[in-house]
Scaffold this motif. Structure first.
Motif, PDB file in Angstrom:
ATOM      1  N   LEU A   1      40.086  42.044  26.098  1.00 29.00           N
ATOM      2  CA  LEU A   1      38.878  41.598  26.806  1.00 29.00           C
ATOM      3  C   LEU A   1      38.738  40.087  26.689  1.00 29.00           C
ATOM      4  CD1 LEU A   1      36.249  44.321  25.800  1.00 29.00           C
ATOM      5  CD2 LEU A   1      37.465  44.071  27.950  1.00 29.00           C
TER       6      LEU A   1
ATOM      7  N   MET B   1      41.090  37.942  26.289  1.00 38.53           N
ATOM      8  CA  MET B   1      42.089  37.285  27.132  1.00 38.53           C
ATOM      9  C   MET B   1      41.673  37.324  28.593  1.00 38.53           C
ATOM     10  SD  MET B   1      45.468  38.517  25.162  1.00 38.53           S
ATOM     11  CE  MET B   1      46.377  38.829  26.655  1.00 38.53           C
ATOM     12  N   ASP B   2      41.178  38.500  29.004  1.00 30.65           N
ATOM     13  CA  ASP B   2      40.752  38.651  30.399  1.00 30.65           C
ATOM     14  C   ASP B   2      39.677  37.642  30.766  1.00 30.65           C
ATOM     15  OD1 ASP B   2      42.437  40.681  30.851  1.00 30.65           O
ATOM     16  OD2 ASP B   2      40.973  42.282  30.556  1.00 30.65           O
ATOM     17  N   ARG B   3      38.771  37.409  29.845  1.00 28.02           N
ATOM     18  CA  ARG B   3      37.634  36.557  30.169  1.00 28.02           C
ATOM     19  C   ARG B   3      37.859  35.114  29.759  1.00 28.02           C
ATOM     20  NH1 ARG B   3      32.358  39.860  28.241  1.00 28.02           N
ATOM     21  NH2 ARG B   3      32.460  41.520  29.791  1.00 28.02           N
TER      22      ARG B   3
ATOM     23  N   ARG C   1      35.361  37.608  36.942  1.00 20.89           N
ATOM     24  CA  ARG C   1      34.282  38.234  37.706  1.00 20.89           C
ATOM     25  C   ARG C   1      33.288  37.167  38.176  1.00 20.89           C
ATOM     26  NH1 ARG C   1      31.302  43.154  34.970  1.00 20.89           N
ATOM     27  NH2 ARG C   1      30.390  41.543  33.658  1.00 20.89           N
ATOM     28  N   GLN C   2      32.878  37.278  39.435  1.00 25.45           N
ATOM     29  CA  GLN C   2      31.956  36.309  40.023  1.00 25.45           C
ATOM     30  C   GLN C   2      30.631  36.991  40.343  1.00 25.45           C
ATOM     31  OE1 GLN C   2      33.128  33.020  40.311  1.00 25.45           O
ATOM     32  NE2 GLN C   2      34.773  33.973  39.135  1.00 25.45           N
ATOM     33  N   ASN C   3      29.549  36.269  40.119  1.00 29.83           N
ATOM     34  CA  ASN C   3      28.225  36.852  40.368  1.00 29.83           C
ATOM     35  C   ASN C   3      27.862  36.872  41.847  1.00 29.83           C
ATOM     36  OD1 ASN C   3      27.711  37.351  37.692  1.00 29.83           O
ATOM     37  ND2 ASN C   3      26.737  35.377  37.338  1.00 29.83           N
TER      38      ASN C   3
ATOM     39  N   THR D   1      44.575  36.029  35.164  1.00 26.36           N
ATOM     40  CA  THR D   1      43.248  36.292  34.617  1.00 26.36           C
ATOM     41  C   THR D   1      42.347  36.674  35.779  1.00 26.36           C
ATOM     42  OG1 THR D   1      43.590  34.641  32.906  1.00 26.36           O
ATOM     43  CG2 THR D   1      41.316  35.279  33.337  1.00 26.36           C
TER      44      THR D   1
ATOM     45  N   ILE E   1      26.135  45.519  24.634  1.00 29.42           N
ATOM     46  CA  ILE E   1      26.180  46.622  25.613  1.00 29.42           C
ATOM     47  C   ILE E   1      26.114  47.984  24.927  1.00 29.42           C
ATOM     48  CG2 ILE E   1      27.705  47.799  27.254  1.00 29.42           C
ATOM     49  CD1 ILE E   1      28.691  44.934  28.035  1.00 29.42           C
TER      50      ILE E   1
ATOM     51  N   GLU F   1      26.215  29.960  38.482  1.00 29.19           N
ATOM     52  CA  GLU F   1      26.418  31.379  38.192  1.00 29.19           C
ATOM     53  C   GLU F   1      25.174  32.213  38.477  1.00 29.19           C
ATOM     54  OE1 GLU F   1      29.325  32.320  37.756  1.00 29.19           O
ATOM     55  OE2 GLU F   1      30.256  30.389  37.306  1.00 29.19           O
TER      56      GLU F   1
ATOM     57  N   GLU G   1      46.498  45.536  34.985  1.00 25.88           N
ATOM     58  CA  GLU G   1      46.529  46.498  33.878  1.00 25.88           C
ATOM     59  C   GLU G   1      47.852  47.268  33.820  1.00 25.88           C
ATOM     60  OE1 GLU G   1      44.274  46.676  31.524  1.00 25.88           O
ATOM     61  OE2 GLU G   1      43.021  45.148  32.489  1.00 25.88           O
TER      62      GLU G   1
ATOM     63  N   ASP H   1      32.435  47.982  34.807  1.00 24.58           N
ATOM     64  CA  ASP H   1      31.570  48.391  33.715  1.00 24.58           C
ATOM     65  C   ASP H   1      30.847  49.701  34.035  1.00 24.58           C
ATOM     66  OD1 ASP H   1      30.382  48.233  31.270  1.00 24.58           O
ATOM     67  OD2 ASP H   1      29.450  46.303  31.566  1.00 24.58           O
ATOM     68  N   ARG H   2      29.556  49.763  33.751  1.00 23.44           N
ATOM     69  CA  ARG H   2      28.847  51.034  33.881  1.00 23.44           C
ATOM     70  C   ARG H   2      28.526  51.421  35.322  1.00 23.44           C
ATOM     71  NH1 ARG H   2      24.289  49.563  29.876  1.00 23.44           N
ATOM     72  NH2 ARG H   2      25.192  47.533  30.272  1.00 23.44           N
TER      73      ARG H   2
ATOM     74  N   PRO I   1      34.330  46.916  30.596  1.00 24.80           N
ATOM     75  CA  PRO I   1      33.271  45.906  30.746  1.00 24.80           C
ATOM     76  C   PRO I   1      33.647  44.663  31.568  1.00 24.80           C
ATOM     77  CG  PRO I   1      33.278  46.742  28.520  1.00 24.80           C
ATOM     78  CD  PRO I   1      34.470  47.357  29.204  1.00 24.80           C
ATOM     79  N   PRO I   2      34.876  44.131  31.499  1.00 22.09           N
ATOM     80  CA  PRO I   2      35.108  42.919  32.297  1.00 22.09           C
ATOM     81  C   PRO I   2      35.172  43.210  33.794  1.00 22.09           C
ATOM     82  CG  PRO I   2      36.914  43.295  30.742  1.00 22.09           C
ATOM     83  CD  PRO I   2      36.025  44.473  30.674  1.00 22.09           C
ATOM     84  N   TYR I   3      35.346  44.445  34.169  1.00 21.72           N
ATOM     85  CA  TYR I   3      35.484  44.774  35.594  1.00 21.72           C
ATOM     86  C   TYR I   3      34.167  45.336  36.143  1.00 21.72           C
ATOM     87  CZ  TYR I   3      40.389  44.110  34.346  1.00 21.72           C
ATOM     88  OH  TYR I   3      41.564  43.597  33.883  1.00 21.72           O
TER      89      TYR I   3
END
Lengths: 199, 361
Positions: free
Chosen positions: A173, A175-177, B45-47, B42, A191, A60, B30, B269-270, B265-267
């Motif tokens: 959130l 669930m998404d993660r 997100r990948q770095n 699901t 955050i 990662e 969504e 984010d800021r 935040p999971p997508y």
């Protein structure tokens, strides 16, 4: 002079405890290990300076792309590193990816010499995962409720929602993660508190 | 009434990298278009692009948003062991910005112009006065960002080996690396180009849309073996993404809603906080995210990207075979899925046209 089986390994991992575990195990096997935290854009120089035979990097790590492209972009580099994706050994690769180990090796290095190193790294990454799961479990049970409450409060304030919506947000959130609600609550607290502190 | 068989694999994990053109995946999740197809997706997100690639190849992800040249590069064994990969649906066209760090843009007087060559020539002219060759970042060796950057350098007569230093960084690292002075420029997808400009870290001097208008930018990538095992699941994924695009195009309010989702935040984010609206087909970046002409695989457009992969293969003494190219970008999955999805679903007529330039938001 090190024994002929000894290889020079660069270990790039921000998890200091895990890095120490891997380093200890590999040093025990007679290898020379250089440990480094990740730092943006410095990986090229690090590889050039230390000229490792093998680079073990956290799957990662945001530095992975830099390492991955090194052989392609720096054709003048005398020791191009390539992703260890030996087609003859998909099980090792699969096991490595599952626990989050990626390995890059100097092009031309005999796979048989690299495999034991990667297996050691896999075992330590795996052990670290279980260790952390245990730690988290004990630590979290106590204050889990409190942290979820705190995250809910912050969400209500920042997203202008009511308590019910804030909780639904946390649950979604999670669930998404594929995480637990308490873990997500920690992220939200992290955050939003940073945001409040103007960072 | 749909004629699609049930999904063989209803629980899916799809990878994405935080970029605006993950939008269709986010909308489909969504707004419930995946759910409508019986899919529980699901989004992970990948770095980095390389980790995303390896996880798809190893089956740790069912599929992922991919750089348009990535499935073919994977199939050809460029950058890693070969893994036959398909691009059954396109997720975006355009979207890249070429940004120079503010001090370099200032020193070279490079700025955005109708002709992207002007900025490149300005940089070339300033080269002798610079303390070191500019360090320019892109996101992956087999990417439009890399090829567009090289194209731009070429317009200014700059040699990518001699005059500049090329490095690879994942998109979310670009702006911070520029602010830290570690890189002097980059070519990257939105929102990172406009974010650099918004923060005053850099200046957009050219865009991918100027260099390669309407180039397919991201695709959904799945391995060929995955597609073979789960044909109905793939068809349902395609239909869900098409519906997501139609929905986005249908109403300006939907673009607003999409931006709100992306800001979670999971997508993204800021990183989208500086955007007041989701820019669809706006000058100069001209990001396009919806419409059949965007989503349907375009073998002709893929062929021009494939020329660059062919050059990479030639350096290894190999050649691009057209069968690989055709297999990878074959629109057959897309056409079949939408056909099977049935007449009734499209009874409302053709999907609405994409949003015009002046999106009143």
């Amino acid at each position: 002079m090190s024994p002929p089986t000894s290889l020079k390994i660069l270990l790039v991992d921000d998890e200091v405890v895990r890095a120490a575990m891997v380093e200890e195990a590999l040093t025990h096997e007679g290898h020379r290990v250089i440990c480094r935290l990740t730092s943006p854009a410095s990986l090229n120089e690090m590889v050039a300076r230390h000229a490792p035979d093998v680079v073990i990097i956290d799957m990662e790590s945001p530095d992975r792309d830099t390492l991955d492209s090194m052989a392609l972009l720096n054709r003048e580099n005398p020791r191009p590193v390539v992703f260890f994706a030996d087609q003859h050994d998909p099980e090792t690769l699969q096991a490595a990816l599952k626990v989050g180990v990626s390995a890059y090796v100097v092009d031309g290095l005999v796979p048989g010499r690299v495999k034991p190193i990667i297996e050691v790294a896999i075992a330590r990454f795996d052990a670290f995962q279980s260790l952390r799961r245990e730690l988290d479990k004990t630590r979290n049970q106590l204050s889990e409720r409190k942290r979820i409450e705190r995250a809910k409060g912050l969400l209500m304030k920042h997203q202008n929602t009511d308590e019910e919506q804030a909780y639904r947000m946390l649950r979604k959130l999670a669930m998404d993660r594929g995480q637990r609600i308490a873990q997500v609550a920690d992220n939200v607290i992290d955050i939003l508190e940073r945001l409040e502190n103007g960072l | 009434m749909t004629f699609l068989p049930d999904a063989e694999r209803p629980d899916l994990t799809l990878g994405f990298v935080p970029l605006l053109d993950a939008a269709l995946l986010v909308i489909a999740r969504e707004a419930g278009f995946f759910a409508d197809q019986g899919l529980d997706v699901t989004l992970a997100r990948q770095n980095t692009w390389s980790a995303l690639r390896d996880k798809v190849a190893a089956g740790l992800l069912d599929g992922a948003q991919m750089l348009a040249p990535m499935p073919l590069a994977m199939s050809l064994g460029l950058g890693r062991a070969p893994c036959e990969t398909l691009a059954p649906v396109t997720l975006s066209r355009n979207g890249n910005a070429l940004v120079l760090a503010e001090r370099l843009a200032e020193a070279s007087h490079a700025h955005l112009a109708v002709d992207p060559a002007r900025g490149a020539r300005a940089l070339a002219a300033a080269l002798p006065t610079l303390p070191r060759p500019p360090r320019l970042a892109m996101v992956y060796p087999y990417s439009c960002q890399h090829y567009q950057l090289r194209h731009w350098l070429d317009l200014g007569g700059l040699d990518p080996q001699r005059d500049v230093e090329l490095v690879v960084l994942p998109p979310p690292r670009m702006v911070e690396a520029m602010e830290a002075g570690e890189i002097d420029g980059f070519c990257v997808g939105e929102p990172w180009g406009s974010l650099a400009q918004h923060r005053g870290a850099g200046r957009i001097v050219a865009t991918g849309a100027q260099l390669w208008p309407e180039a397919p930018e991201k695709v959904l990538g799945v391995t060929r073996s995955w597609a073979r095992c789960y044909p109905a699941t793939l068809a349902r994924l395609i239909v869900a993404l098409q519906r997501a695009g139609d929905w986005l195009a249908a109403d300006p309010g939907h673009a607003r809603r999409t931006l709100e989702w992306l800001a979670l935040p999971p997508y993204l984010d800021r990183s989208v906080a500086h955007l007041s609206r989701l820019p669809l087909n706006e000058t100069p970046i001209r990001q396009r995210l919806c419409g059949s002409e965007v989503l349907r695989p375009d073998p002709q457009a893929a062929a021009s990207v494939a020329e660059h992969l062919d050059q990479a293969l030639r350096r290894e003494g190999r050649r691009l075979d057209l069968a690989s190219l055709r297999a990878c970008h074959d629109p057959v999955h897309y056409d079949r899925a939408l056909h099977q999805a049935g007449a009734e679903d499209t009874e409302g007529g053709t999907p609405p046209a994409p949003q015009p330039d002046s999106n009143p938001m």
